[in-house]
Design a protein around this motif. Structure first.
Motif, short mmCIF file in Angstrom:
data_model
loop_
_atom_site.label_atom_id
_atom_site.label_comp_id
_atom_site.label_asym_id
_atom_site.label_seq_id
_atom_site.Cartn_x
_atom_site.Cartn_y
_atom_site.Cartn_z
N GLU A 40 1.25 -1.27 0.08
CA GLU A 40 0.02 0.31 -0.19
C GLU A 40 1.15 0.92 -0.03
O GLU A 40 0.63 2.66 -0.66
N ASP A 41 2.21 0.78 0.75
CA ASP A 41 2.69 2.11 0.47
C ASP A 41 3.25 2.54 -0.75
O ASP A 41 3.32 3.91 -1.23
N ILE A 42 3.71 1.62 -1.29
CA ILE A 42 4.00 1.88 -2.70
C ILE A 42 3.40 2.98 -3.84
O ILE A 42 3.14 2.89 -4.26
N GLU A 43 1.87 1.84 -2.91
CA GLU A 43 1.24 2.05 -4.07
C GLU A 43 0.70 2.99 -4.31
O GLU A 43 0.13 4.70 -5.47
N ILE A 44 0.49 4.01 -2.86
CA ILE A 44 -0.05 5.68 -2.77
C ILE A 44 1.34 6.27 -2.86
O ILE A 44 1.35 7.39 -3.54
N ALA A 45 3.17 6.35 -2.94
CA ALA A 45 3.63 6.84 -3.58
C ALA A 45 3.67 6.82 -4.99
O ALA A 45 4.22 7.93 -4.77
N GLY A 46 3.56 5.98 -5.22
CA GLY A 46 3.87 5.40 -6.98
C GLY A 46 2.62 6.77 -7.25
O GLY A 46 3.40 7.09 -7.69
N PHE A 47 1.40 6.48 -6.96
CA PHE A 47 -0.09 7.53 -7.33
C PHE A 47 0.11 8.70 -7.25
O PHE A 47 0.52 9.53 -8.61
N LEU A 48 1.06 9.60 -6.04
CA LEU A 48 0.89 10.44 -6.25
C LEU A 48 2.40 11.24 -6.18
O LEU A 48 1.91 12.15 -7.15
N THR A 49 3.45 9.68 -6.61
CA THR A 49 4.53 10.99 -7.59
C THR A 49 4.08 11.05 -9.12
O THR A 49 4.21 12.03 -9.72
N ALA A 50 2.89 10.06 -9.73
CA ALA A 50 3.05 9.93 -10.95
C ALA A 50 1.55 11.18 -11.38
O ALA A 50 1.77 11.93 -11.97
N THR A 51 1.26 11.68 -10.31
CA THR A 51 -0.04 12.42 -10.59
C THR A 51 0.81 13.61 -10.45
O THR A 51 0.09 14.51 -11.20
N ILE A 52 2.40 14.11 -10.29
CA ILE A 52 2.81 14.73 -10.15
C ILE A 52 3.59 15.01 -11.39
O ILE A 52 5.43 15.95 -11.71
N GLN A 115 -10.89 2.51 2.27
CA GLN A 115 -12.28 2.22 3.59
C GLN A 115 -13.23 1.42 2.51
O GLN A 115 -14.19 0.55 3.14
N ASN A 116 -13.71 1.83 1.14
CA ASN A 116 -15.17 1.57 0.56
C ASN A 116 -14.70 0.49 -1.01
O ASN A 116 -15.30 -0.25 -1.07
N HIS A 117 -13.62 0.58 -0.90
CA HIS A 117 -13.15 -0.32 -2.30
C HIS A 117 -11.81 -0.98 -2.74
O HIS A 117 -11.99 -1.39 -3.63
N GLN A 118 -11.57 -1.68 -0.94
CA GLN A 118 -10.67 -2.43 -1.24
C GLN A 118 -9.33 -1.72 -2.31
O GLN A 118 -8.34 -2.89 -2.35
N GLY A 119 -9.12 -0.49 -2.07
CA GLY A 119 -7.43 -0.30 -2.41
C GLY A 119 -7.85 0.13 -3.88
O GLY A 119 -8.52 -0.11 -5.13
N LEU A 120 -6.44 0.42 -4.69
CA LEU A 120 -6.18 1.13 -5.97
C LEU A 120 -6.11 -0.62 -6.77
O LEU A 120 -6.50 -0.06 -7.99
N GLU A 121 -5.97 -1.13 -6.76
CA GLU A 121 -5.88 -2.88 -7.27
C GLU A 121 -7.22 -2.74 -7.94
O GLU A 121 -7.21 -3.42 -8.86
N ALA A 122 -8.31 -3.22 -6.64
CA ALA A 122 -9.55 -3.31 -7.26
C ALA A 122 -9.64 -2.61 -8.00
O ALA A 122 -11.14 -3.55 -8.62
N TRP A 189 0.71 -5.82 -8.79
CA TRP A 189 -0.75 -5.95 -8.81
C TRP A 189 -0.20 -6.99 -9.32
O TRP A 189 -0.13 -7.68 -10.86
N LYS A 190 -1.22 -8.46 -9.07
CA LYS A 190 -1.34 -9.39 -10.02
C LYS A 190 -2.76 -10.28 -10.47
O LYS A 190 -3.07 -11.01 -11.56
N SER A 191 -3.96 -9.04 -10.49
CA SER A 191 -5.41 -9.32 -10.88
C SER A 191 -5.36 -7.96 -11.87
O SER A 191 -5.95 -8.22 -12.80
N VAL A 192 -4.23 -7.97 -12.76
CA VAL A 192 -4.39 -7.08 -14.03
C VAL A 192 -2.91 -7.66 -14.30
O VAL A 192 -1.86 -7.89 -13.73
#
Length: 256
Positions: A40-52, A115-122, A189-192
């Motif tokens: 989850e740390d990798i996902e969030i750090a990656g998502f925020l970094t990619a955003t900028i 909290q409501n959608h099982q995270g970014l990968e889902a 991510w294993k589901s994609v």
């Protein structure tokens, strides 16, 4: 530069081998999520970094480091446990047109997703099509902004169905999904699968793709991305976006 298909594939494969290497990390924004080991740390750090990730690479990396500082270097824990008052520390943060209000919204929307959608990968996996994640990106944007939000922040999440090339989200997806044991992309991510990814299309990769005859369309938009996707899938249907390393490297490091 006109090469036969087999020559073009050999040329690009050689460049992939050159740039898809751990030393690539030192000069690339992907170094930010590489500071973490928890999914989850990798996902969030990656998502925020990619955003900028637009503009000068040094300032992207510097500001992404600052984001991690503001999240106490525990992005997932901060996202899940913050109080509204904790977001006041973001005041003054800015990268180009992404400001502290946008940052606050992103942290709030990320908490909603975990909290409501099982995270970014889902969320991204839910609407994935066999050979494309562009519908997934569109649906992700809907989920991201289904809570109260600032209208201004919506421009920081691209929508391929509005003809955006969605370069930054496609880059983030490459980071999370590709798994080739070369140590650059994470492959957590294993589901994609890699076959569903699209190349992060920007000025550099677009210009190189045109010079190599992989792309004719002049604008770097959603239609151009579809054209480039088709060309790269012919070269490698299972891992088309490995060629991002070649196109980007040729453009940025070789001035091709």
């Amino acid at each position: 530069m006109k090469l036969k298909k087999s020559e073009l594939k050999d040329f690009l494969d050689e460049k992939v081998n050159l740039y898809n290497h751990p030393k690539f990390i030192e000069s690339d924004p992907i170094q930010i999520p590489h500071q973490f080991s928890k999914k989850e740390d990798i996902e969030i750090a990656g998502f925020l970094t990619a955003t900028i990730a637009w503009g000068n690479r040094k300032s992207i990396i510097k500001n992404a480091h600052q984001m991690m500082d503001l999240l106490d270097h525990s992005p997932f824990e901060f996202v899940m446990q913050h109080q509204t008052s904790d977001l006041e520390r973001f005041e003054g943060f800015v990268h180009r047109t992404f400001n502290s209000d946008d940052f606050k919204q992103f942290v709030t929307s990320l908490r909603h997703i975990y909290q409501n959608h099982q995270g970014l990968e889902a969320v991204f996996a839910k609407h994935a099509e066999p050979a494309s994640l562009q519908q997934s990106i569109h649906q992700f944007k809907n989920v991201f902004f289904e809570i109260p939000h600032l209208e201004r922040t919506k421009k920081h999440v691209s929508d391929p169905l509005k003809n955006s090339a969605a370069k930054r989200i496609n880059m983030f997806l490459r980071w999370m999904v590709r798994n080739d044991n070369n140590g650059v992309d994470f492959g957590i991510w294993k589901s994609v699968s890699s076959s569903q990814l699209s190349c992060p299309l920007d000025v550099h990769s677009g210009n190189v793709a045109r010079k190599l005859g992989l792309l004719k369309r002049k604008q770097n938009d959603g239609k151009a991305l579809m054209e480039l996707d088709q060309a790269l899938r012919k070269l490698d249907p299972t891992d088309p976006v490995k060629y991002d390393f070649a196109l980007f490297g040729l453009g940025v490091f070789e001035g091709f």
